[in-house]
Design an enzyme around this catalytic site. Structure first.
Site, PDB file in Angstrom:
ATOM      1  N   ASN A   1       0.513  -1.144   0.292  1.00 48.22           N
ATOM      2  CA  ASN A   1       0.216  -0.297  -0.247  1.00 48.22           C
ATOM      3  C   ASN A   1       1.048   1.182   0.063  1.00 48.22           C
ATOM      4  O   ASN A   1       0.999   2.294  -0.595  1.00 48.22           O
ATOM      5  CB  ASN A   1      -1.081  -0.152   0.840  1.00 48.22           C
ATOM      6  CG  ASN A   1      -1.584  -0.477   0.754  1.00 48.22           C
ATOM      7  OD1 ASN A   1      -2.934  -0.883  -0.193  1.00 48.22           O
ATOM      8  ND2 ASN A   1      -2.911  -1.338   1.905  1.00 48.22           N
TER       9      ASN A   1
ATOM     10  N   PHE B   1      -1.998   2.347 -11.406  1.00 45.57           N
ATOM     11  CA  PHE B   1      -1.695   4.096  -9.950  1.00 45.57           C
ATOM     12  C   PHE B   1      -0.606   4.667 -10.714  1.00 45.57           C
ATOM     13  O   PHE B   1       0.640   4.903  -9.677  1.00 45.57           O
ATOM     14  CB  PHE B   1      -0.870   3.347  -8.471  1.00 45.57           C
ATOM     15  CG  PHE B   1      -1.876   2.350  -8.103  1.00 45.57           C
ATOM     16  CD1 PHE B   1      -2.660   1.048  -8.413  1.00 45.57           C
ATOM     17  CD2 PHE B   1      -2.649   2.470  -6.636  1.00 45.57           C
ATOM     18  CE1 PHE B   1      -3.964   0.848  -8.378  1.00 45.57           C
ATOM     19  CE2 PHE B   1      -4.170   1.964  -6.135  1.00 45.57           C
ATOM     20  CZ  PHE B   1      -4.770   0.640  -7.514  1.00 45.57           C
TER      21      PHE B   1
ATOM     22  N   GLY C   1      -7.327   9.516  -1.001  1.00 48.18           N
ATOM     23  CA  GLY C   1      -7.545   8.823   0.559  1.00 48.18           C
ATOM     24  C   GLY C   1      -8.490   7.289   0.368  1.00 48.18           C
ATOM     25  O   GLY C   1      -7.303   6.515  -0.533  1.00 48.18           O
TER      26      GLY C   1
ATOM     27  N   CYS D   1      -7.602   2.860   3.173  1.00 53.46           N
ATOM     28  CA  CYS D   1      -6.379   1.933   3.306  1.00 53.46           C
ATOM     29  C   CYS D   1      -5.676   2.381   3.048  1.00 53.46           C
ATOM     30  O   CYS D   1      -4.650   2.533   4.352  1.00 53.46           O
ATOM     31  CB  CYS D   1      -6.081   0.668   2.219  1.00 53.46           C
ATOM     32  SG  CYS D   1      -7.434  -1.118   2.961  1.00 53.46           S
TER      33      CYS D   1
ATOM     34  N   ARG E   1     -14.638   7.683   3.405  1.00 55.43           N
ATOM     35  CA  ARG E   1     -13.167   7.247   4.877  1.00 55.43           C
ATOM     36  C   ARG E   1     -12.078   7.818   3.792  1.00 55.43           C
ATOM     37  O   ARG E   1     -11.635   7.521   2.774  1.00 55.43           O
ATOM     38  CB  ARG E   1     -12.823   5.960   5.345  1.00 55.43           C
ATOM     39  CG  ARG E   1     -14.243   5.626   5.897  1.00 55.43           C
ATOM     40  CD  ARG E   1     -14.000   4.210   6.766  1.00 55.43           C
ATOM     41  NE  ARG E   1     -13.889   3.179   5.389  1.00 55.43           N
ATOM     42  CZ  ARG E   1     -14.018   2.176   5.673  1.00 55.43           C
ATOM     43  NH1 ARG E   1     -13.565   1.307   6.573  1.00 55.43           N
ATOM     44  NH2 ARG E   1     -14.774   1.414   4.512  1.00 55.43           N
TER      45      ARG E   1
HETATM   46  C1  UDX Z   1      -6.483   0.279  -1.336  1.00 54.51           C
HETATM   47  C2  UDX Z   1      -5.487  -0.849  -1.804  1.00 54.51           C
HETATM   48  O1  UDX Z   1      -5.521  -1.074  -4.098  1.00 54.51           O
HETATM   49  C3  UDX Z   1      -6.130  -2.501  -2.133  1.00 54.51           C
HETATM   50  O2  UDX Z   1      -4.564  -3.509  -2.604  1.00 54.51           O
HETATM   51  C4  UDX Z   1      -6.037  -2.419  -0.816  1.00 54.51           C
HETATM   52  O3  UDX Z   1      -6.423  -3.883   0.052  1.00 54.51           O
HETATM   53  C5  UDX Z   1      -6.842  -1.521  -0.159  1.00 54.51           C
HETATM   54  O4  UDX Z   1      -6.256  -0.196  -0.084  1.00 54.51           O
HETATM   55  P1  UDX Z   1      -8.645   0.788  -2.122  1.00 54.51           P
HETATM   56  O5  UDX Z   1      -8.357   2.098  -1.081  1.00 54.51           O
HETATM   57  O6  UDX Z   1     -10.298   0.371  -2.517  1.00 54.51           O
HETATM   58  O7  UDX Z   1      -7.701   0.149  -2.735  1.00 54.51           O
HETATM   59  O8  UDX Z   1      -8.942   2.613  -3.694  1.00 54.51           O
HETATM   60  P2  UDX Z   1      -7.381   1.938  -4.861  1.00 54.51           P
HETATM   61  O9  UDX Z   1      -8.540   1.348  -5.876  1.00 54.51           O
HETATM   62  O10 UDX Z   1      -5.868   1.597  -4.394  1.00 54.51           O
HETATM   63  O11 UDX Z   1      -7.416   3.589  -4.357  1.00 54.51           O
HETATM   64  C6  UDX Z   1      -7.028   4.230  -3.296  1.00 54.51           C
HETATM   65  C7  UDX Z   1      -6.740   5.559  -3.610  1.00 54.51           C
HETATM   66  O12 UDX Z   1      -6.415   6.291  -4.541  1.00 54.51           O
HETATM   67  C8  UDX Z   1      -8.029   6.971  -4.503  1.00 54.51           C
HETATM   68  O13 UDX Z   1      -7.990   7.642  -3.718  1.00 54.51           O
HETATM   69  C9  UDX Z   1      -8.066   7.010  -5.030  1.00 54.51           C
HETATM   70  O14 UDX Z   1      -8.824   7.941  -6.422  1.00 54.51           O
HETATM   71  C10 UDX Z   1      -6.785   7.361  -5.313  1.00 54.51           C
HETATM   72  N1  UDX Z   1      -5.610   7.362  -6.740  1.00 54.51           N
HETATM   73  C11 UDX Z   1      -5.685   5.711  -7.398  1.00 54.51           C
HETATM   74  C12 UDX Z   1      -5.233   8.018  -7.771  1.00 54.51           C
HETATM   75  O15 UDX Z   1      -5.075   8.989  -7.039  1.00 54.51           O
HETATM   76  N2  UDX Z   1      -4.086   7.692  -9.050  1.00 54.51           N
HETATM   77  C13 UDX Z   1      -3.890   6.519  -9.498  1.00 54.51           C
HETATM   78  O16 UDX Z   1      -3.455   6.464 -10.110  1.00 54.51           O
HETATM   79  C14 UDX Z   1      -5.184   5.023  -8.451  1.00 54.51           C
END
Ligand code: UDX
Length: 457
Positions: A214, A255, A263, A266, A334
């Site tokens: 993460n 990512f 946000g 996690c 969250r």
């Molecule tokens: C994340 C992890 O991906 C997952 O493996 C773990 O088990 C829990 O945390 P999640 O919190 O559901 O999953 O969301 P994710 O899709 O990873 O996005 C997290 C945040 O990053 C979001 O706010 C999203 O908008 C942001 N994000 C994601 C970006 O700003 N840019 C990106 O390229 C990808």
């Protein structure tokens, strides 16, 4: 196999349902009676695509059931998942009391089991390095039964959790005995498409793998957010850079999207926890500190830009916020960037209106009547001085932008997710400010006499 899952929150429910769907007999334990009643009727208490239908299918097939008794659930279980909360304590360490209580309940319930009965206790929760070992010795002290403890961190993304579970990139198993690995190998057999998917290691490595994953993903986002500042300054395009570096197989494309910040339940929590884990061994983790700082600054910078480009003081402006959830396809707010952004806007005395497809009720709990809640994004923007896009709901892309433009006080959009189409923005006469991408600026058609700040490049 017979499986029990203690705690039917987000992780527990996805785990229970998916394990049932690959052929196991799963009993979920939930102590909250209201939630339990819903689960028994096949109502899924959380919004997660595909979960409700799979749950109902598995209940109907007799593979999945719910109750409130640990004793009943584990009578024939070989594997018990502990998916209870591990909230942080005020000093940053993890509150292990729920885990310890659930572990003890399992051991107590098996006190009369035959001597050759071996139960495998699996911790799904994200816990600091050393927790599985602590729990093991804690339970050793308090019980006489044969058990083994396994760390099995989850890597589920909200919105695609069912898929992530059923088609895992990898399954991480932390344990201290070959028998523990054998049990888990049997449990996950239908999901193991190649042996590389099933990774065994010691407890601490499994625990740290989850934090490292993460923090690495959060770092990639924060790195791109830092690069987006250079893009704005030099006239480069962060999307071109994303493609330019993402095509390097050593880097990969995932990512790397710049935006208003990450946000969710996690990333922020796990990055903060890694900071504490480091501090607890006397190490100041500079890298992790930078991720946190960049993510905080990104939201503040977004509002500063609105303020600078709006052409009127924030206190005389109405800002329409599109998107409150921390990402699309969820009602989860969250640590959503929208919380800080709205707070800064309110601090600047702007009037704030907000729309989201799923998360409005949750956000109302935080801001109440400080914000005007509008069910339709077009109505939300009508009369506003700017729209701020904070969640990349795909529906925002197909809105009637001609109407949006015509009904706003001034057609200005700040796209905190780089999710709208530039051409559509241009065709409809918007001043358009994405993140780390060239802005679209032209003299504004103003209704209330304010002038727009000097054009960016
Ligand atoms: C994340 C992890 O991906 C997952 O493996 C773990 O088990 C829990 O945390 P999640 O919190 O559901 O999953 O969301 P994710 O899709 O990873 O996005 C997290 C945040 O990053 C979001 O706010 C999203 O908008 C942001 N994000 C994601 C970006 O700003 N840019 C990106 O390229 C990808």
């Amino acid at each position: 196999m017979d499986v029990a899952v203690i705690g039917c929150g987000y992780v527990g429910l996805v785990t229970a349902t998916c394990l049932a769907s690959i052929g196991h007999t799963v009993r979920g334990v939930e102590k909250d009676q209201r939630k339990l009643a819903k689960l028994r009727e096949g109502h899924c208490p959380i919004f997660e695509p595909g979960l409700a239908s799979l749950m109902q299918e598995q209940i109907a097939a007799g593979n999945l059931s719910f109750g409130d008794s640990v004793r009943e659930a584990i009578q024939e279980a070989e594997v018990v998942f502990l998916a209870v909360g591990t909230p942080p304590k005020p000093d940053g360490t993890v509150d292990m009391s729920f885990l310890e209580a659930a572990g003890r309940e399992v051991c107590d319930a098996l006190a009369d089991a035959p001597p050759d009965y071996l139960i495998t206790i699996v911790i799904k929760s994200t816990v600091p390095a050393g927790t599985n070992r602590k729990l093991y010795y804690y339970l050793r002290q308090h019980s006489t039964i044969e058990f083994q403890v396994v760390s099995n961190p989850e890597f589920l993304k909200e919105g695609s959790a069912v898929n992530d579970f059923l088609e895992p990139d990898r399954i991480v198993i932390g344990g201290e005995s070959p028998e523990a690995f054998r049990v888990m190998r049997r449990l996950y057999d239908p999901l193991i498409t190649s042996e590389d998917v099933f990774l065994t290691m010691n407890w601490e490595s499994a625990e740290l793998t989850k934090y490292a994953a993460n923090a690495m993903l959060a770092a990639r986002i924060s790195f791109m957010n830092e690069m987006s500042i250079l893009c704005d300054a030099y006239g480069a395009d962060i999307e071109d850079i994303r493609k330019g570096i993402g095509s390097d197989s050593r880097i990969g494309p995932a990512f790397l999207r710049a935006g208003v910040g990450f946000g969710g339940s996690c990333f922020p929590k796990d990055v903060a926890a890694l900071q504490h884990i480091s501090a607890s061994v006397g190490h100041e983790n500079l890298f992790v500190g930078a991720i946190q700082r960049i993510n905080g600054e990104q939201k503040r910078r977004f509002v500063e830009r609105i303020s600078a480009k709006l052409g009127r003081p924030l206190k005389d402006a109405t800002i329409a916020v599109w998107g409150l959830a921390f990402k699309a396809d969820t009602d989860d707010i969250r640590e959503s960037p929208a919380i800080d952004v709205i707070r800064y806007l309110l601090e600047g005395e702007a009037r704030v209106r907000a729309h989201d497809y799923k998360a409005m009720e949750n956000m109302k709990q935080i801001f109440g009547d400080q914000v005007e809640w509008v069910n339709d994004p077009v109505a939300c923007a009508a009369g506003a001085d700017a729209v701020a896009v904070l969640t990349d709901w795909p529906q925002y892309n197909t809105l009637p932008f001609r109407k949006v433009s015509a009904t706003m006080n001034q057609p200005v959009i700040f796209d905190g997710r780089n999710c709208l189409q530039r051409d559509v923005m241009r065709e409809n006469g918007f001043q358009y400010y994405p993140i780390g991408r060239p802005a679209l600026e032209s003299p504004l058609r103003l209704r209330n006499g304010y002038r727009v700040a000097a054009a960016e490049k």
